[in-house]
Design a protein around this motif. Structure first.
Motif, PDB file in Angstrom:
ATOM      1  N   ALA A   1       0.009  -1.007  -8.805  1.00 56.89           N
ATOM      2  CA  ALA A   1      -0.722  -1.475  -7.630  1.00 56.89           C
ATOM      3  C   ALA A   1      -0.906  -2.982  -7.693  1.00 56.89           C
ATOM      4  O   ALA A   1      -0.980  -3.554  -8.777  1.00 56.89           O
ATOM      5  CB  ALA A   1      -2.074  -0.798  -7.555  1.00 56.89           C
ATOM      6  N   GLN A   2      -0.953  -3.615  -6.522  1.00 60.01           N
ATOM      7  CA  GLN A   2      -1.018  -5.070  -6.499  1.00 60.01           C
ATOM      8  C   GLN A   2      -2.176  -5.616  -5.697  1.00 60.01           C
ATOM      9  O   GLN A   2      -2.501  -5.102  -4.639  1.00 60.01           O
ATOM     10  CB  GLN A   2       0.271  -5.619  -5.893  1.00 60.01           C
ATOM     11  CG  GLN A   2       1.485  -5.186  -6.668  1.00 60.01           C
ATOM     12  CD  GLN A   2       2.739  -5.730  -6.035  1.00 60.01           C
ATOM     13  OE1 GLN A   2       2.882  -6.923  -5.899  1.00 60.01           O
ATOM     14  NE2 GLN A   2       3.621  -4.837  -5.644  1.00 60.01           N
ATOM     15  N   VAL A   3      -2.745  -6.683  -6.230  1.00 61.62           N
ATOM     16  CA  VAL A   3      -3.732  -7.452  -5.496  1.00 61.62           C
ATOM     17  C   VAL A   3      -3.037  -8.774  -5.173  1.00 61.62           C
ATOM     18  O   VAL A   3      -2.904  -9.629  -6.034  1.00 61.62           O
ATOM     19  CB  VAL A   3      -4.989  -7.697  -6.354  1.00 61.62           C
ATOM     20  CG1 VAL A   3      -6.018  -8.491  -5.579  1.00 61.62           C
ATOM     21  CG2 VAL A   3      -5.562  -6.374  -6.837  1.00 61.62           C
TER      22      VAL A   3
ATOM     23  N   SER B   1       7.511  -6.955  -7.349  1.00 58.65           N
ATOM     24  CA  SER B   1       7.159  -6.083  -6.229  1.00 58.65           C
ATOM     25  C   SER B   1       8.286  -5.934  -5.213  1.00 58.65           C
ATOM     26  O   SER B   1       8.128  -5.256  -4.211  1.00 58.65           O
ATOM     27  CB  SER B   1       5.883  -6.572  -5.549  1.00 58.65           C
ATOM     28  OG  SER B   1       5.981  -7.927  -5.237  1.00 58.65           O
TER      29      SER B   1
ATOM     30  N   ALA C   1      -6.665  -1.787  -4.259  1.00 60.28           N
ATOM     31  CA  ALA C   1      -5.561  -1.523  -5.187  1.00 60.28           C
ATOM     32  C   ALA C   1      -5.894  -0.364  -6.121  1.00 60.28           C
ATOM     33  O   ALA C   1      -5.019   0.419  -6.493  1.00 60.28           O
ATOM     34  CB  ALA C   1      -5.236  -2.781  -5.986  1.00 60.28           C
TER      35      ALA C   1
ATOM     36  N   GLY D   1      -5.535   1.733   0.855  1.00 59.19           N
ATOM     37  CA  GLY D   1      -5.221   1.710  -0.569  1.00 59.19           C
ATOM     38  C   GLY D   1      -4.847   3.089  -1.082  1.00 59.19           C
ATOM     39  O   GLY D   1      -4.040   3.238  -1.997  1.00 59.19           O
TER      40      GLY D   1
ATOM     41  N   ILE E   1       4.507   1.370  -5.403  1.00 55.02           N
ATOM     42  CA  ILE E   1       3.132   1.815  -5.653  1.00 55.02           C
ATOM     43  C   ILE E   1       3.096   3.273  -6.100  1.00 55.02           C
ATOM     44  O   ILE E   1       2.236   3.691  -6.866  1.00 55.02           O
ATOM     45  CB  ILE E   1       2.248   1.584  -4.401  1.00 55.02           C
ATOM     46  CG1 ILE E   1       0.775   1.786  -4.735  1.00 55.02           C
ATOM     47  CG2 ILE E   1       2.677   2.449  -3.242  1.00 55.02           C
ATOM     48  CD1 ILE E   1      -0.183   1.369  -3.646  1.00 55.02           C
TER      49      ILE E   1
ATOM     50  N   LEU F   1      -2.341  -2.673 -12.892  1.00 56.04           N
ATOM     51  CA  LEU F   1      -2.797  -3.523 -11.802  1.00 56.04           C
ATOM     52  C   LEU F   1      -2.156  -4.907 -11.948  1.00 56.04           C
ATOM     53  O   LEU F   1      -2.165  -5.485 -13.032  1.00 56.04           O
ATOM     54  CB  LEU F   1      -4.320  -3.647 -11.902  1.00 56.04           C
ATOM     55  CG  LEU F   1      -5.134  -3.982 -10.676  1.00 56.04           C
ATOM     56  CD1 LEU F   1      -4.876  -2.981  -9.567  1.00 56.04           C
ATOM     57  CD2 LEU F   1      -6.611  -3.998 -11.054  1.00 56.04           C
TER      58      LEU F   1
ATOM     59  N   MET G   1       0.825  -1.214   0.000  1.00 56.42           N
ATOM     60  CA  MET G   1       0.000   0.000   0.000  1.00 56.42           C
ATOM     61  C   MET G   1       0.856   1.261   0.000  1.00 56.42           C
ATOM     62  O   MET G   1       0.349   2.361   0.001  1.00 56.42           O
ATOM     63  CB  MET G   1      -0.904   0.044   1.243  1.00 56.42           C
ATOM     64  CG  MET G   1      -1.820  -1.128   1.439  1.00 56.42           C
ATOM     65  SD  MET G   1      -3.003  -1.297   0.104  1.00 56.42           S
ATOM     66  CE  MET G   1      -2.434  -2.807  -0.627  1.00 56.42           C
TER      67      MET G   1
END
Lengths: 293, 237
Positions: free
Chosen positions: B82-84, B51, B151, B103, B77, B159, A182
């Motif tokens: 952005a990551q899920v 990441s 995210a 987020g 980020i 994404l 985040m």
């Protein structure tokens, strides 16, 4: 009446345990470390008050503020120097625990070296005439202790539930990896938590000095252990739990003093720890949350 | 249109185990690219390399011109990636709303964030009803939606999704994949890592097949979906 005034006395002492227990709980919540050096931070805070107020003869408000600031910074420095590398490299928890004990021994000896091992007397800091409330006498330190601890807990609760850094602390304590995704700098967040916890211990130290007019380098040992018992009793990791545990422990102590024997106080405190661990290891307000798969 | 994410000659070791063997792939802006493969093929390791949670031995990972391997994980980020994560990893003890706030952690534009909540809730109405609920009490599908919503809150350029279908019923998988497709239609570039090859190939433009740490095949998603080998190995014949 006698009973009620013992309860209130207990709450007064318990307020100090509660403030120190908050620090144990917060640090445990975020890095799963029982920071056994946390009790010694009270000692560091008490000596900071002593230095500023007695040795430098500066005003009281400066001593209080200085002590809180000094402990806050000391907390961050201790995290950086002693724990940070262990945390970054994901060292086993036992290494952290041993390090914490090492920090505790270091602080006690450092302060003996700096100030000598004999106790120092503290002047009375905040006093006013005792209040009479329906036959119960409330001493100034009891009133101050209880009100300060309540205000501190409310402030901390506000920080954690409403402010961005507080929410980052909760996110980091739940899942540091996801917090990083985040964009939360978890290292800063952890250091901040140590700082806040130590600043609260300094508040506890001020209250302690105001209640017991004597300080010494090893004073943090037993006090820290009792606050740790309070944190476990309330449910370690929970802010209201730490407060509840602190108050209950204070009351239990004062009851033992009044109705059983003051020689048994510590036995009762640690007896409580054993009972909690046997009956409800998660503590009174601790939750055993299970992850949903 | 250009290359948004590029991975070149990536090698990752876990101790002496060679987990990722010299793989290269690209994600073009605006596309859905999928990385499919069986359990243990190295999908998550590849994503973790991107990441920054895993340190590759060698190779290059570039996102919009920045070298990702030189950046701390929590700063990625900020570049718009952005990551899920696998297993959703929502903050279970925080409310739905607070999860979305996390987020948006890197943003400082208060007023527009408010509008973005509404935008997310419009897209994921089920979350709106549960705004004040503790996230851990949501169903698996709702948690996955929350992870996607979370995210999206940082207004990313791209994404990254790791196994969004994991543990969900076929009906919910369909729903989640529709959401991914919707998000892509608004211009979002997507890298989708999936074990559910059938579903992933249905919505992707381009696909790579990962087998024991190497890329075994690549091509347009619909071509791969009709490829004999892929059908046998991943689509049940």
């Amino acid at each position: 009446m006698e009973f009620l005034s013992q309860v209130i006395n207990g709450l007064g002492i318990g307020s100090i345990y509660a403030l120190v227990a908050l620090g144990y709980s917060m640090v445990y919540g975020i890095v799963q470390l029982i920071n056994f050096a946390h009790g010694d931070i009270i000692m560091v805070g008490a000596y900071a008050v002593f230095v500023i107020l007695v040795m430098m003869n500066l005003p009281l408000w400066l001593a209080v503020l200085g002590s809180i600031l000094f402990c806050g910074i000391a907390g961050v420095v201790i995290e950086r120097v002693a724990y940070h590398r262990l945390l970054v490299h994901d060292a086993p928890r036992i290494s952290l625990l041993i390090t914490a004990i090492g920090v505790s021994i270091f602080l006690q000896n450092l302060y003996q070296l700096l100030f000598g091992s004999d106790p120092k007397s503290m002047p009375k800091m905040f006093t006013f005439a005792p209040l009479q409330l329906g036959g119960i006498q409330l001493t100034s330190s009891t009133i101050i202790n209880i009100s300060v601890s309540v205000v501190m807990m409310a402030g901390l609760q506000l920080l954690v539930s409403k402010m961005k850094i507080g929410k980052a602390m909760r996110a980091t304590s739940e899942d540091a990896g996801a917090a990083k995704l985040m964009g939360i700098n978890t290292n800063t967040t952890i250091a901040f938590t140590f700082g806040i916890g130590s600043a609260l211990a300094a508040v506890g130290a001020v209250l302690y000095c105001n209640t017991y007019p004597q300080i010494k380098p090893v004073m943090g040992g037993l006090l820290g252990l009792k606050a740790f018992v309070a944190a476990v009793l309330g449910g370690i990791g929970s802010i209201p739990g730490a407060m509840l545990g602190g108050y209950l422990l204070g009351v239990a102590e004062s009851m033992t003093n009044a109705y059983i024997s003051s020689n048994l106080t510590d036995a009762v405190v640690f007896g409580i720890l054993i009972i909690v661990l046997l009956v409800k290891p998660t503590g009174l307000l601790g939750k055993n949350t299970r992850e949903k798969v | 249109m250009g290359v948004m994410l590029s991975v070149k000659n990536l090698d990752v070791y876990y101790g002496s185990i060679h987990a990722i063997k010299n793989i290269s792939f690209e994600v073009q802006e605006g596309e859905i690219v999928t990385l499919i493969g069986a359990n243990g093929a190295g999908k998550t390791t590849t994503l973790h390399s991107i990441s920054g949670l895993v340190k590759p031995k060698s190779g290059e990972i570039t996102f919009c011109g920045s070298n990702l391997m030189a950046i701390e994980p929590h700063k990625i980020i900020r570049l718009g990636l952005a990551q899920v994560p696998e297993g959703r990893r929502i903050f279970a003890k925080m409310t739905v709303q607070e999860n979305l706030e996390m987020g948006a952690y890197i943003r400082n534009d208060g007023g527009t964030i408010e509008k973005d909540y509404e935008r997310i809730f419009e897209r994921l109405p089920r979350l709106k009803e549960r705004r004040r609920q503790i996230a851990g009490t949501l169903s698996g599908g709702e948690q996955q939606m929350l992870a996607i919503g979370r995210a999206l809150m940082c207004n990313p350029k791209m994404l990254l999704l790791d196994e969004p279908s994991m543990g969900l019923s076929p009906l919910l998988v369909g729903e989640i994949f529709e959401i991914i497709q919707d998000v892509n239609k608004t211009g979002m570039t997507v890298l989708l890592v999936e074990q559910n090859a059938k579903k992933a190939l249905e919505i992707a433009n381009h696909a790579y097949v990962l087998e024991t740490g190497s890329i075994a095949m690549e091509g347009e998603a619909d071509e791969l979906a009709n490829n004999e080998k892929v059908r046998k190995a991943y689509l049940g014949g």
